[in-house]
Design an enzyme around this catalytic site. Structure first.
Site, PDB file in Angstrom:
ATOM      1  N   GLY A 100       0.805  -1.208   0.000  1.00 19.29           N
ATOM      2  CA  GLY A 100       0.000   0.000   0.000  1.00 19.29           C
ATOM      3  C   GLY A 100       0.843   1.264   0.000  1.00 19.29           C
TER       4      GLY A 100
ATOM      5  N   LYS B  31      15.424   9.926   1.093  1.00 20.74           N
ATOM      6  CA  LYS B  31      15.520   9.260   2.390  1.00 20.74           C
ATOM      7  C   LYS B  31      14.227   8.471   2.610  1.00 20.74           C
ATOM      8  CE  LYS B  31      18.095  13.176   4.375  1.00 20.74           C
ATOM      9  NZ  LYS B  31      18.171  14.179   5.464  1.00 20.74           N
TER      10      LYS B  31
ATOM     11  N   VAL C 201      10.661   7.491   4.471  1.00 19.82           N
ATOM     12  CA  VAL C 201       9.587   8.356   4.971  1.00 19.82           C
ATOM     13  C   VAL C 201       8.527   7.617   5.785  1.00 19.82           C
ATOM     14  CG1 VAL C 201       7.637   9.775   4.238  1.00 19.82           C
ATOM     15  CG2 VAL C 201       9.758   9.872   2.964  1.00 19.82           C
TER      16      VAL C 201
ATOM     17  N   ARG D 296      13.514   1.316   4.399  1.00 19.17           N
ATOM     18  CA  ARG D 296      14.740   1.050   3.667  1.00 19.17           C
ATOM     19  C   ARG D 296      14.551   0.883   2.174  1.00 19.17           C
ATOM     20  NH1 ARG D 296      15.483  -4.050   2.273  1.00 19.17           N
ATOM     21  NH2 ARG D 296      17.744  -3.754   2.210  1.00 19.17           N
TER      22      ARG D 296
ATOM     23  N   GLY E  20       3.046   1.976  -2.057  1.00 19.50           N
ATOM     24  CA  GLY E  20       3.163   2.428  -3.434  1.00 19.50           C
ATOM     25  C   GLY E  20       4.509   2.138  -4.069  1.00 19.50           C
TER      26      GLY E  20
ATOM     27  N   GLU F 227       7.798   5.533   8.083  1.00 15.04           N
ATOM     28  CA  GLU F 227       7.591   5.308   9.526  1.00 15.04           C
ATOM     29  C   GLU F 227       7.596   6.598  10.312  1.00 15.04           C
ATOM     30  OE1 GLU F 227       9.712   1.481  10.949  1.00 15.04           O
ATOM     31  OE2 GLU F 227      10.991   2.398   9.409  1.00 15.04           O
TER      32      GLU F 227
END
Lengths: 451, 335, 151
Positions: free
Chosen positions: B47, B287, B289, B89, B49, B291
């Site tokens: 989800g 970078k 995002v 990651r 993406g 969490e």
């Protein structure tokens, strides 16, 4: 910004059409001829010794094909993150002599449909000798606590080669330590000392799709596992390890997952499904109930953090002590990793030159905890930001001003000794203040992450 | 019935990638005879993406349109090893791997095109699905045509492989000295709440968030994370726990009736902004995002309640009972 | 007993026990993709179907009760091959992430707008109160519905 053709563009999510028409495929859509269904018989108590498992009544239920117990597992004891160097293998696929959390699966019923399997599971008779459970982390760490781990402590030993981080053969301590500078001197010279204790309880990921898995034996001793997982290779490695077969004989397929949030990182039940599939030689499916999601599936760990900050008169934090307790639940899973990550982040986005941070990974008789969105840092950010608030009020400074004052900058050295090169919290806070119409004085507006 | 308003702040940072590194990602990109590219990753679409975002990165790296790229995920049969889809990651590690694989594909395409067009590869560029001689747009050939000729005329498979790992950092067992992460992303959330002093209910009125994400790959997908993160953070702050009597296991939540999630009517006014400070370690500077957007919410809410009622409740969730108890203790001068 | 009903425009037959839920029959017997198992107890909405136009939790509906009725899922909303307005609005507003709650959301949204062409915000929240989403935070779903309500 048009240096890129596609980066930064709001390209439409390619899955949307499938989602709105219900065409997107999830694991639950898979079904194979001859497929059987699994239900577990689960421990009603949080801790006990298994005296006897009597499956005779359950086996007689028409439509039951097999009851799978520990003796059907070739290599029963494992740890999910062996590939990352985390140990020891403290968790059985199916318990052979003791249970360590309420809801732990004692045996699996494989039957022609869910209803039959569930009915038969209720007819399995397990004789359990109840033992006093260890539930509170502080009590678990006391020397007189009942011990629920074979190595004699209700805590993970860091530094002896089993935490996936520190080298083998080290001293070994029941906590992970990050220290820098001279924290005692900082407290001696502090104008204010502010203490705080914060608790985040276990939280459940609650994706709308529960854990669902289908395993199908293939010719040549191979096995395909269709599962809603965030980590197909973890599943593959763990299934191969407990079946004692080469990983390349196991294929793992994850279709679109209906929400993960970290709750589908650990191979929690795929090993059990794999054992069942190999035992009956037919495709098997296990669809967890929502109750199993809440009571058995991994949760965000409960974390208790105690801070003690040494602050100067003008509001600079010059030292911090922290003690963090991370509730791993009954088994190791990823917890040592989570503790280490947490401890590294106890300074938050701030510069604190003198620190002494201890993190404990504590075992208790509850459902195992593991990763959830923000693992290791969600709990720490929570505690740090509440502590910063307490600090700011003690010093009599505005919340944002206090944070600007202590924000880390490029070139400074973090608690782990890393030179900071990508600091940007000052600019981020400034933008947030502007968005919220939170007025900032000029001396804060002119601060920067570069000196 | 008094309603008290308060404002709270939380400033956070969040590391990209697995702690200490040592979490490799690999990919293989295979050109199809019809000129489309299949990117095989063992990462998993849940989800967030990545099927779209990773396709953007691959298309950018190769030089084709995103419609000509498809990401196929989650199958160990066809996708080489990836550690897993967690720790924020994937964009970073798999993105880097995909860029490497895309660059290999680009080199192969340029090499074959150079033979077809009889120019040096250095004189060619890939742009929007065509390979053309620099500065001479009508001397060009479609990527589709190059792929077909590569396979059927020039005996050259058009396959790119990529791999990325941040080498695992050692840790000093005495001091904890280590290099824990590739990069830090940042966030700051400011929340306005209203506390009903009669019922203890906390209503979140406004959430203002700014997230620094290195480089935005797809702003719509990041928006999805930000808004979803607000709601998950609200639940954590106000209602969610499986053990309401923690550490006791009594009254454990067993269903959605006992474990209360926010619904559509609970959502506050959300305003957010994304800012960028590209990291040299990430794909085009990006970078992680997904969490971080949860982490800034609960502390901001709790700090806002502190501002409203003058009491800092320290244990989540801030149920009405806890709020009322705090108000009571404050009134009796116990705090 | 044998039941017959219309599912997404097609006549289907199934042999069911009186205790079988509609969800069980749709998913495990008929292999319907556009209903999802979320809780099995009517709390999350992932299993919602329309029975003669009205949203029902298929996990709480007895299969036998739809004999002779019309059952619609998100897969059955196309008209002349084109997706329905509500589906297009969800796509345009990025109103789904993992997609697991989406079929149920779509049907509840459609049922609301079929019955009330200009719902207030409160009426939208009320209609969606029985549908849980853990991914999107609901905002784009509400906006998708509102975009059709303004007409």
């Amino acid at each position: 910004m048009d240096e890129f053709a596609l980066l930064g563009k709001p390209v439409r999510n390619v899955q949307l059409l499938g989602h709105v028409t219900g065409e997107t495929e999830f694991v639950d859509d898979l079904s194979f001829p001859g497929m059987l269904w699994i239900k577990a018989m689960r421990s009603p108590i949080p801790r006990g010794r298994i005296k006897k498992i009597d499956t005779s009544k359950a086996e007689r239920v028409p439509g039951v094909v097999k009851i799978v117990t520990a003796k059907d597992v070739p290599n029963n004891y494992h740890v999910n993150m062996a590939a990352l160097g985390i140990g020891p293998p403290d968790e059985p696929v199916l318990p052979d002599n003791e249970v360590n959390y309420k809801g732990e699966a004692i045996c699996l019923v494989v039957a022609k449909d869910e209803e039959t399997a569930a009915k038969a599971a209720q007819l399995v008779d397990v004789e359990l000798e109840e033992l006093p459970p260890v539930l509170d982390m502080e009590e678990a760490l006391r020397p007189d606590a009942p011990v629920i781990k074979p190595w004699g402590l209700n805590a993970h030993i860091f530094g002896s080669g089993l935490d996936g981080a520190t080298p083998r053969g080290g001293q070994g301590r029941p906590y992970f330590l990050v220290k820098r500078g001279d924290v005692d001197r900082a407290f001696e010279s502090a104008d204010y000392v502010v203490e705080g204790s914060y608790l985040v309880p276990p939280i459940e990921h609650a994706p709308i799709e529960p854990h669902i898995c289908v395993a199908r034996p293939e010719p040549g001793g191979r096995l395909t596992i269709y599962t809603a997982t965030q980590a197909p290779y973890f599943v593959r490695d763990n299934v191969a390890a407990i079946l004692n077969i080469p990983p390349s004989r196991v294929r793992v397929v994850s279709p679109s997952v209906g929400g993960g949030f970290g709750g589908k990182v650990d191979p929690e039940f795929e090993m059990q499904v794999a054992v069942a599939a190999m035992a009956v030689g037919r495709p098997v499916k296990w669809r967890w109930t929502r109750e199993e999601e809440f009571t058995v599936s991994t949760v965000r760990p409960a974390v208790k953090i105690e801070f003690k900050d040494a602050i100067t008169r003008d509001g600079v934090i010059i030292g911090r002590r922290a003690r963090l307790l991370h509730d791993s639940g009954a088994y190791t899973r990823t917890s040592p990793y989570g503790v280490i990550k947490a401890v590294f982040n106890l300074s938050g986005p701030y510069y604190i030159p003198n620190v002494y941070y201890q993190g404990y990974c504590v075992y208790t008789n509850k459902q195992p905890s593991s990763a959830m969105r923000g693992y290791g840092v969600f709990e720490v950010s929570y505690a740090v930001e509440l502590q910063m608030e307490r600090d700011a009020r003690t010093v009599g400074m505005d919340s944002l001003e206090f944070r600007f004052k202590n924000a880390y900058r490029n070139g400074q050295v973090s608690a782990s000794g890393k030179v900071i090169e990508d600091a940007y919290i000052i600019e981020t806070m400034r933008e947030a203040a502007a968005l919220a119409s939170y007025p900032l004085p000029p001396h804060l507006l002119s601060m920067s992450s570069w000196g | 019935m008094v309603k008290l308003r308060g404002r709270g702040v939380a400033a956070i940072c969040y590391p990209t990638g697995m702690n200490l590194g040592g979490d490799p990602s690999q990919t293989v990109i295979v050109a199809q005879p019809d000129g489309r590219f299949i990117v095989n990753v063992a990462s998993v679409e849940m989800g967030q993406g990545l099927k779209t975002a990773l396709a953007q990165i691959a298309a950018e790296a190769i030089g084709v349109s995103v419609e000509d790229v498809e990401v196929r995920f989650g199958d160990t049969e066809t996708a080489p090893h990836d550690t897993g889809t967690f720790a924020s990651r994937t964009t970073h590690r798999m993105g880097n791997a995909i860029i490497a694989a895309g660059q290999e594909i680009r080199r192969i395409l340029l090499d074959v095109a150079s033979k077809i067009l009889e120019v040096r590869p250095e004189d060619l560029e890939v742009r929007e699905g065509r390979i053309q001689v620099r500065g001479v747009p009508d001397r060009s050939i479609s990527v589709k045509e190059v792929v077909a000729q590569a396979q059927f005329t020039y005996n050259t498979p058009v396959v790119g492989k990529g791999h990325y790992v941040k080498p695992k950092s050692p840790v000093d067992p005495e001091t904890g000295e280590a290099d824990p992460h590739s990069t830090m992303a940042h966030g700051c959330t400011i929340v306005d709440v209203e506390v009903d002093t009669e019922t203890g209910a906390v209503t979140v009125l406004n959430v203002y968030s700014v997230y620094e994400v290195g480089r935005v790959v797809n702003p719509r997908l990041v928006e999805g994370q930000v808004i979803g993160g607000v709601v998950m953070g609200m639940g954590a702050a106000l209602t969610e726990t499986v053990y309401p009597k923690y550490p006791l296991i009594d009254n454990q939540a067993t269903s959605f009736r006992e474990y209360v999630l926010p619904t559509a009517g609970d959502i506050p006014n959300i305003r957010y902004k994304l800012i960028e400070s590209p990291t040299p370690t990430g794909p085009y500077g990006a970078k992680g995002v997904g969490e971080m957007v949860v982490n800034s919410i609960a502390p901001a809410i709790v700090n806002a309640v502190y501002d409203a009622i003058g009491v800092q409740i320290t244990d989540l969730p801030l149920t009405p009972e806890k709020v009322l108890k705090a108000l009571e203790q404050k009134k009796r001068g116990q705090l | 007993m044998r039941i017959r009903f219309v599912l997404d425009g097609y006549e289907v037959e199934a042999d069911v026990k009186l205790t079988d839920t509609l969800f069980r029959v749709l998913k495990d017997r008929l292999g319907v993709r556009s209903v999802h198992f979320g809780c099995g107890e009517g709390s999350c909405g992932a299993c919602i179907v329309l029975v003669d136009g009205k949203p029902r939790y298929s996990c709480l509906t007895l299969a036998a009760s739809v004999d002779g009725k019309k059952v619609t899922t998100a897969a059955g909303l196309r008209v002349d091959g084109e997706i329905a307005e509500i589906q297009r609005a969800f796509v345009e507003h990025n109103a789904a992430q993992c997609g697991y709650c989406t079929p149920g959301m779509i049907l509840v949204a459609k049922a609301l707008l079929d019955q009330n062409q200009n719902p207030t915000d409160e009426e939208i929240y009320e209609a969606l109160a029985g549908n849980l989403c853990r991914c999107t935070g609901y905002v784009p779903i509400v906006e998708a519905i509102k975009s059709l309500a303004r007409r």
